[in-house]
Motif scaffolding. Structure first.
Motif, short mmCIF file in Angstrom:
data_model
loop_
_atom_site.label_atom_id
_atom_site.label_comp_id
_atom_site.label_asym_id
_atom_site.label_seq_id
_atom_site.Cartn_x
_atom_site.Cartn_y
_atom_site.Cartn_z
N GLY A 100 0.82 -1.21 0.00
CA GLY A 100 0.00 0.00 0.00
C GLY A 100 0.85 1.26 0.00
O GLY A 100 2.07 1.23 -0.13
N THR A 101 0.17 2.40 0.17
CA THR A 101 0.85 3.69 0.11
C THR A 101 1.08 4.22 1.51
O THR A 101 0.36 5.10 1.99
CB THR A 101 0.03 4.69 -0.72
N ASP A 102 2.06 3.65 2.19
CA ASP A 102 2.42 4.06 3.55
C ASP A 102 3.75 4.81 3.49
O ASP A 102 4.82 4.21 3.39
CB ASP A 102 2.54 2.83 4.45
N ASP A 103 3.69 6.17 3.53
CA ASP A 103 4.89 6.98 3.38
C ASP A 103 5.90 6.72 4.51
O ASP A 103 7.11 6.70 4.28
CB ASP A 103 4.53 8.47 3.36
N TYR A 104 5.40 6.58 5.74
CA TYR A 104 6.30 6.36 6.87
C TYR A 104 7.05 5.03 6.72
O TYR A 104 8.28 4.97 6.90
CB TYR A 104 5.54 6.36 8.20
N ASP A 115 12.07 14.81 3.16
CA ASP A 115 10.99 15.69 2.70
C ASP A 115 9.74 15.33 3.51
O ASP A 115 8.96 14.46 3.13
CB ASP A 115 10.74 15.49 1.21
N GLY A 116 9.56 15.99 4.63
CA GLY A 116 8.44 15.71 5.51
C GLY A 116 8.70 16.26 6.90
O GLY A 116 9.75 16.83 7.16
N GLY A 117 7.73 16.07 7.78
CA GLY A 117 7.83 16.65 9.12
C GLY A 117 8.16 15.63 10.19
O GLY A 117 8.94 14.70 9.97
N LYS A 118 7.53 15.81 11.35
CA LYS A 118 7.85 14.98 12.52
C LYS A 118 7.57 13.51 12.28
O LYS A 118 8.29 12.65 12.79
CB LYS A 118 7.05 15.48 13.72
N GLY A 119 6.51 13.20 11.51
CA GLY A 119 6.15 11.81 11.26
C GLY A 119 7.27 11.05 10.57
O GLY A 119 7.69 9.97 11.02
N LYS A 141 7.02 22.00 5.04
CA LYS A 141 6.47 22.97 4.08
C LYS A 141 5.37 23.80 4.72
O LYS A 141 4.74 23.38 5.69
CB LYS A 141 5.91 22.26 2.85
N ASP A 142 5.14 24.99 4.13
CA ASP A 142 4.00 25.80 4.55
C ASP A 142 2.82 25.55 3.62
O ASP A 142 2.85 24.64 2.79
CB ASP A 142 4.38 27.30 4.59
N SER A 143 1.77 26.35 3.76
CA SER A 143 0.55 26.15 2.97
C SER A 143 0.78 26.38 1.47
O SER A 143 -0.02 25.93 0.64
CB SER A 143 -0.56 27.09 3.46
N LYS A 144 1.85 27.09 1.12
CA LYS A 144 2.17 27.36 -0.28
C LYS A 144 3.23 26.40 -0.82
O LYS A 144 3.85 26.65 -1.84
CB LYS A 144 2.65 28.80 -0.45
N HIS A 145 3.44 25.30 -0.08
CA HIS A 145 4.37 24.25 -0.48
C HIS A 145 5.82 24.75 -0.51
O HIS A 145 6.64 24.27 -1.28
CB HIS A 145 3.98 23.68 -1.85
N ARG A 146 6.13 25.73 0.33
CA ARG A 146 7.50 26.22 0.45
C ARG A 146 8.07 25.77 1.79
O ARG A 146 7.36 25.67 2.78
CB ARG A 146 7.55 27.75 0.37
N THR A 147 9.37 25.52 1.81
CA THR A 147 10.01 25.10 3.06
C THR A 147 9.95 26.25 4.06
O THR A 147 10.41 27.34 3.78
CB THR A 147 11.48 24.72 2.79
N VAL A 191 12.93 20.44 10.98
CA VAL A 191 12.53 19.83 12.24
C VAL A 191 13.55 18.75 12.60
O VAL A 191 13.90 17.91 11.78
CB VAL A 191 11.10 19.25 12.18
N GLY A 192 14.07 18.83 13.84
CA GLY A 192 15.01 17.85 14.34
C GLY A 192 14.47 17.19 15.58
O GLY A 192 13.33 17.45 16.00
N PRO A 193 15.26 16.35 16.21
CA PRO A 193 14.81 15.68 17.44
C PRO A 193 14.41 16.65 18.54
O PRO A 193 13.57 16.32 19.39
CB PRO A 193 16.04 14.86 17.84
N GLU A 194 14.98 17.86 18.53
CA GLU A 194 14.68 18.84 19.57
C GLU A 194 13.52 19.76 19.22
O GLU A 194 13.15 20.64 20.00
CB GLU A 194 15.93 19.70 19.86
N GLY A 195 12.96 19.63 18.02
CA GLY A 195 11.85 20.48 17.61
C GLY A 195 12.15 21.24 16.33
O GLY A 195 13.14 20.97 15.64
N GLU A 196 11.30 22.21 16.00
CA GLU A 196 11.45 22.97 14.75
C GLU A 196 12.50 24.06 14.86
O GLU A 196 12.68 24.66 15.92
CB GLU A 196 10.11 23.59 14.36
#
Length: 620
Positions: free
Chosen positions: A429-433, A465-469, A493-499, A503-508
């Protein structure tokens, strides 16, 4: 004393605040530091197996003995440390050096005077000054020359009137064109006097003077002179608007930012007094890995010899809270120490940071843009170096399959020979993680079994290419592998698909204020996204073509893929001779025969159908 003896001595120290003084075998003081708990801090230097930064390691190698002074509080230790450093100038402490002398603004004694910035008054010319800041002097002279369109060339006047054509500055309206001989000596000297007024007085007064001169010139029908003065007024008014160096709200402010290159750091200070940028100071420190440590030490030493302004504006707050109290107690007036987060103050902090980066680039010779970007990003992320960055992205089209793309940036530039692709083997299936976990597991496995090429190189950092997940998914499988010491970050990314952040282990970690870093990270994210999408499209296209080949008896997906990899198109497979088909690895002679006659039978059937249709038409 040996390192072991020093360690044993350190373990006997009290768990109290104080100052420690380290000496070499010649009894010279080489380092002075403060500690909240002397035993813990000093013993760290001499513990076996403890890894140190290069400068600290060098200091420890030269250490022969140490003394301590116990204090009543941490703040008292900070104050004592500062006074001891100023007294002894230890080799391995950060020492501020300022070789600036007095500076002057010179108005030469000639028929047609020039205004220049000078480091000393050496003749009978007229001088304004002395000024403490050579930066302020150079900036004021440059601004004055631009506003009043003063000549900056090496021609001698009136000797060189009309001898050569006017230079480029005249044609782009940055010079009045004195060399043409059309400006009288009287008018030129009046312009010089107005320029001196501009330097010595505030802009409102000089604008009034210039307006009166412009009106007089217009009344006397001297329209060229009036136009020149009008341009000077416009230039002054333009200077007042849309800039950061003159701001009435900044009456007593220092703006301080630190830039680091992994091994070296630079601190830039922009000083505003009475609404103007009056000075810029830059201090470069070599062999300093931690920008935070440099900031803390710099603030203490800088304000031990400089009177703090009413407002100290920082890019980041010091790690040691006692430093804020120290700065505040150095002034009789109330001092505010704060981090800039928005508005005009943030713009000025950015300007200070840019100055620090540029000075560091000049002094370390790292002038290549890509290297500068990696230096800035390494400092922002708190890692030692980013010479090799690997970035990963997962791509799928919702058909139950996923692929991954891996791109490599070396010294800030794409290394396309290192790009790699992955087709998921274990993820249903399509499981990105899960896809990201499989991708990184296979990447690490290739490194651990000694694969050649890019897979045999350990990167300085990995960007997902992704966030905390995605980050959490990968961190679980990296533990216990040879990549456990590789820093991993997600690109959010933000709402306009720009970086918008890392995000690292300690946060953003916000990157928007750092224009060059923002641009660089966005470039990485765009490139890995493009590469993975491109591979997904090729895979999907090959897959759709392969479906046609799987209709051939005995040809499954793997054999179809092998055929497509070699022949590229289904048409080429149809037209291939049987011997060519049998040459493909994994395709037997029986398979080749099946393929050959399968497509020939289709053609024969079509031909027979056409012939039958013609016969029926003829019979009718």
């Amino acid at each position: 004393m040996t390192k072991r003896e020093l360690y044993e001595k350190a373990n006997s120290l009290p768990m109290l605040p104080g100052v420690y003084i380290i000496r070499d075998k010649n009894d010279e003081i080489i380092y002075i530091g403060k500690a909240k708990r002397l035993k813990v801090r000093v013993s760290q230097y001499f513990r076996e197996g403890k890894e140190h930064l290069p400068k600290v390691r060098k200091m420890v190698e030269n250490a022969y003995s140490f003394d301590v002074i116990v204090t009543n509080s941490e703040f008292e230790a900070l104050t004592l440390e500062c006074s001891q450093i100023k007294m002894h100038n230890p080799k391995y402490n950060i020492l501020l050096k300022d070789d600036k002398g007095y500076s002057f603004i010179k108005i030469s004694r000639e028929e047609y005077p020039r205004i220049t910035a000078e480091l000393q008054a050496y003749d009978d010319a007229r001088y304004l000054g002395p000024y403490m800041s050579s930066f302020a002097v150079r900036e004021m002279v440059a601004t004055t020359q631009e506003i009043f369109k003063l000549p900056t060339c090496t021609r001698v006047f009136p000797r060189d009137f009309g001898k050569e054509r006017p230079c480029l500055n005249y044609h782009i309206k940055k010079c009045m064109g004195l060399c043409t001989g059309k400006i009288s000596k009287r008018d030129y000297n009046e312009i010089i006097n107005n320029a001196v007024h501009f330097i010595k007085q505030d802009t409102d007064k000089i604008i009034d003077i210039l307006k009166e001169s412009m009106e007089n010139a217009a009344e006397n029908l001297d329209f060229e002179k009036a136009a020149l003065i009008r341009d000077q007024i416009n230039a002054i008014q333009k200077l007042q608007a849309g800039q950061n160096v003159v701001n009435d709200n900044l009456q007593s402010h220092d703006f301080i930012a630190v830039a680091g290159s992994g091994k070296n750091c630079c601190v830039a200070v922009l000083r505003f007094r009475k609404g103007r940028l009056t000075d810029k100071k830059e201090h470069v420190f070599f062999g300093e890995d931690s920008a935070n440590d440099v900031r803390d030490e710099f603030l203490v030493q800088f304000y031990s010899s400089e009177q703090p302004p009413k407002h100290v504006m920082l890019d980041e707050m010091p790690m040691d809270a006692d430093i804020v109290e120290y700065i505040q107690k150095k002034s009789k007036n109330k001092v505010t120490v704060q981090k800039c987060t928005r508005g005009d103050n943030m713009k000025i902090i950015k300007m200070a940071y840019t100055n620090a980066v540029e000075r560091l680039a000049r002094d370390t010779g790292r002038l290549d843009k890509g290297q500068r970007y990696t230096d800035e990003l390494a400092n922002l992320l708190g890692v030692n170096r980013l010479d090799i960055i690997e970035s990963y992205d997962i791509s799928n089209w919702g058909d139950g399959t996923s692929v991954a793309g891996m791109v490599v940036f070396e010294n800030g530039k794409p290394k396309r020979s290192g790009y790699r692709t992955f087709k998921m083997k274990t993820v249903a299936g399509t499981d990105d993680y899960a896809s990201m976990r499989e991708t990184l597991s296979r990447r690490i496995s290739e490194y651990e079994k000694g694969s050649p090429g890019q897979f045999g190189i350990k990167p300085d950092a990995i960007f997902l290419d992704g966030g905390k997940g995605q980050l959490s998914a990968v961190m679980r499988i990296v533990r216990g592998t040879s990549f456990r010491d590789v820093p991993i970050f997600g690109m959010v990314k933000d709402s306009k698909h720009r970086t918008r952040a890392m995000v690292g282990p300690e946060g953003e970690i916000a990157i928007a204020m750092h224009k060059s870093v923002f641009k660089f990270v966005t470039e990485i994210q765009d490139e890995v996204h493009r590469f993975s999408i491109e591979f997904q499209r090729k895979t999907a296209k090959s897959k759709s073509y392969a479906v046609t080949l799987t209709k051939v008896p005995g040809i499954g997906p793997k054999k179809a893929e092998a055929l497509m990899k070699h022949f590229k198109t289904v048409s080429a497979v149809k037209e291939a001779e049987m011997s060519k088909l049998a040459d493909i690895p994994g395709i037997s002679y029986k398979d080749a025969r099946s393929i050959y006659f399968y497509f020939r039978e289709d053609e024969t059937d079509e031909s027979n159908q056409r012939n039958s249709a013609r016969q029926e038409s003829g019979n009718s």
